[in-house]
Write a protein that holds these residues in place. Structure first.
Motif, PDB file in Angstrom:
ATOM      1  N   ALA A  99       0.835  -1.204   0.000  1.00 55.94           N
ATOM      2  CA  ALA A  99       0.000   0.000   0.000  1.00 55.94           C
ATOM      3  C   ALA A  99       0.864   1.247   0.000  1.00 55.94           C
ATOM      4  O   ALA A  99       0.560   2.241  -0.669  1.00 55.94           O
ATOM      5  N   ALA A 100       1.960   1.205   0.754  1.00 59.86           N
ATOM      6  CA  ALA A 100       2.851   2.356   0.827  1.00 59.86           C
ATOM      7  C   ALA A 100       3.494   2.624  -0.528  1.00 59.86           C
ATOM      8  O   ALA A 100       3.634   3.765  -0.965  1.00 59.86           O
ATOM      9  N   ILE A 101       3.884   1.539  -1.233  1.00 55.75           N
ATOM     10  CA  ILE A 101       4.488   1.699  -2.547  1.00 55.75           C
ATOM     11  C   ILE A 101       3.483   2.283  -3.529  1.00 55.75           C
ATOM     12  O   ILE A 101       3.775   3.177  -4.316  1.00 55.75           O
ATOM     13  N   ALA A 102       2.243   1.777  -3.469  1.00 51.54           N
ATOM     14  CA  ALA A 102       1.209   2.253  -4.382  1.00 51.54           C
ATOM     15  C   ALA A 102       0.912   3.725  -4.171  1.00 51.54           C
ATOM     16  O   ALA A 102       0.532   4.426  -5.097  1.00 51.54           O
ATOM     17  N   ALA A 103       1.073   4.175  -2.915  1.00 48.94           N
ATOM     18  CA  ALA A 103       0.744   5.556  -2.594  1.00 48.94           C
ATOM     19  C   ALA A 103       1.925   6.504  -2.764  1.00 48.94           C
ATOM     20  O   ALA A 103       1.805   7.686  -2.480  1.00 48.94           O
ATOM     21  N   ALA A 104       3.065   5.988  -3.224  1.00 48.85           N
ATOM     22  CA  ALA A 104       4.247   6.836  -3.365  1.00 48.85           C
ATOM     23  C   ALA A 104       3.961   7.961  -4.351  1.00 48.85           C
ATOM     24  O   ALA A 104       3.340   7.745  -5.391  1.00 48.85           O
ATOM     25  N   PRO A 105       4.412   9.164  -4.039  1.00 48.35           N
ATOM     26  CA  PRO A 105       4.133  10.304  -4.929  1.00 48.35           C
ATOM     27  C   PRO A 105       5.024  10.281  -6.156  1.00 48.35           C
ATOM     28  O   PRO A 105       6.075   9.636  -6.172  1.00 48.35           O
ATOM     29  N   PRO A 106       4.630  11.000  -7.204  1.00 48.43           N
ATOM     30  CA  PRO A 106       5.506  11.141  -8.373  1.00 48.43           C
ATOM     31  C   PRO A 106       6.808  11.828  -7.970  1.00 48.43           C
ATOM     32  O   PRO A 106       6.884  12.538  -6.974  1.00 48.43           O
ATOM     33  N   ARG A 107       7.839  11.630  -8.781  1.00 55.26           N
ATOM     34  CA  ARG A 107       9.157  12.197  -8.498  1.00 55.26           C
ATOM     35  C   ARG A 107       9.405  13.384  -9.420  1.00 55.26           C
ATOM     36  O   ARG A 107       9.414  13.237 -10.643  1.00 55.26           O
ATOM     37  N   SER A 108       9.595  14.537  -8.810  1.00 54.14           N
ATOM     38  CA  SER A 108       9.785  15.774  -9.576  1.00 54.14           C
ATOM     39  C   SER A 108      11.227  16.248  -9.469  1.00 54.14           C
ATOM     40  O   SER A 108      11.824  16.207  -8.383  1.00 54.14           O
TER      41      SER A 108
END
Length: 312
Positions: A10-19
């Motif tokens: 779940a934590a991986i799925a919720a990871a934000p995009p990388r800017s």
């Protein structure tokens, strides 16, 4: 153990995009923002800004705060699409690339080729989509068949020549009646490749539309025929038109579709020029450009993502 694995997933799925900041072009003089999805990229896209001092997020010192490009990039990242949104040469982060008032389409072409190459490498994709908003659509069309380009997405892009559009806009406003004839005469001169004097011209026209500092670029811009460019495109193309776009009206999307009948076309009935829903009435519509919290038109990112990942 099973619960721990589920929580980790779940934590991986919720990871934000990388800017991150990305630079390209001669001496890395061009600047943009790379936004990568949290997982593997399914496709990649360069977002090309519209006219004037419009920055990589889609904002403009003239009061546009809609951040259309940033919102689109964020929505696409959630769908696995990597994006690079750019500052045009001579502006904002790309200020070191040259004088924006003397920029040419040949230079924009070169800049976009550099961005396509840099985006392809940064995203790991074999080819990159070019998405042009408004005037940026002309740049995208010119690059449609360049090496490393997958295809084109046109967002509220012109289908008519700029001269046609300007004349319609001038004639639509009754307040322009006292100087309409002189404005159209000046426009005709620029279309013929000749600069015009602004002596005695209404200040609103002399300082913006016919500003001597940008007349060179205006002459080149007026010579661009988006429908002719669209006819020549051989790669996949998506035309996105807004029904409440008071700057680039329905006739433009229709003209592009007629010129490129194989292209995909989608109309969002309430979408305005800044890619969010807006009222039909002109003044109220333009007022929404300053509303930073107004959301992206519903379904826009879904349609673009589906197209660039193959569900045309």
């Amino acid at each position: 153990m099973m619960l721990s694995l589920l929580l980790a997933a779940a934590a991986i799925a919720a990871a934000p995009p990388r800017s991150s900041e990305l630079r390209a072009g001669p001496n890395d003089s061009l600047a943009g923002t790379l936004l990568l999805p949290s997982g593997k990229s399914r496709a990649a896209m360069v977002i090309i800004p519209g006219s004037g001092p419009t920055d990589r997020d889609g904002n403009n010192p003239a009061g546009i705060k809609a951040a259309s490009y940033r919102k689109l990039a964020e929505a696409l990242a959630e769908k696995g699409i990597a994006t690079v949104r750019i500052d045009k040469r001579g502006m904002f982060g790309s200020a070191a690339a040259g004088n924006p008032n003397t920029a040419t389409f040949a230079e924009y072409d070169s800049d976009l080729r550099a961005w396509v190459d840099k985006t392809r490498k940064a995203s790991g994709q074999k080819c990159v989509w070019v998405a042009g908003h408004s005037e940026g659509g002309l740049v995208a069309l010119r690059a449609a068949d360049a090496p490393g380009v997958c295809g084109v997405v046109l967002l509220a892009a012109p289908g008519e020549t700029l001269g046609q559009t300007i004349r319609k806009q001038l004639r639509a406003n009754p307040a322009n009646a006292p100087f309409l004839a002189s404005a159209e005469a000046a426009l005709t001169e620029l279309e013929a490749g000749r600069k015009v004097s602004v002596d005695g011209m209404h200040p609103a026209l002399a300082q913006s539309l016919f500003n001597p500092a940008v007349q060179g670029f205006m002459i080149e811009l007026l010579s661009q025929d988006p429908s002719r460019l669209a006819t020549a495109v051989r790669r996949p193309m998506l035309i996105v038109q807004g029904g409440h776009d008071v700057q680039v009206g329905l006739a433009n999307g229709d003209a592009l579709k007629k010129a490129a009948p194989r292209a995909s076309y989608v109309l969002f009935p309430a979408m305005s020029h800044v890619l969010s829903d807006g009222p039909a009435e002109r003044a109220a519509n333009l007022a929404t450009y300053a509303e930073a919290d107004r959301p992206l038109t519903a379904g826009l990112a879904d349609r673009v993502a589906a197209f660039v990942t193959g569900a045309k």
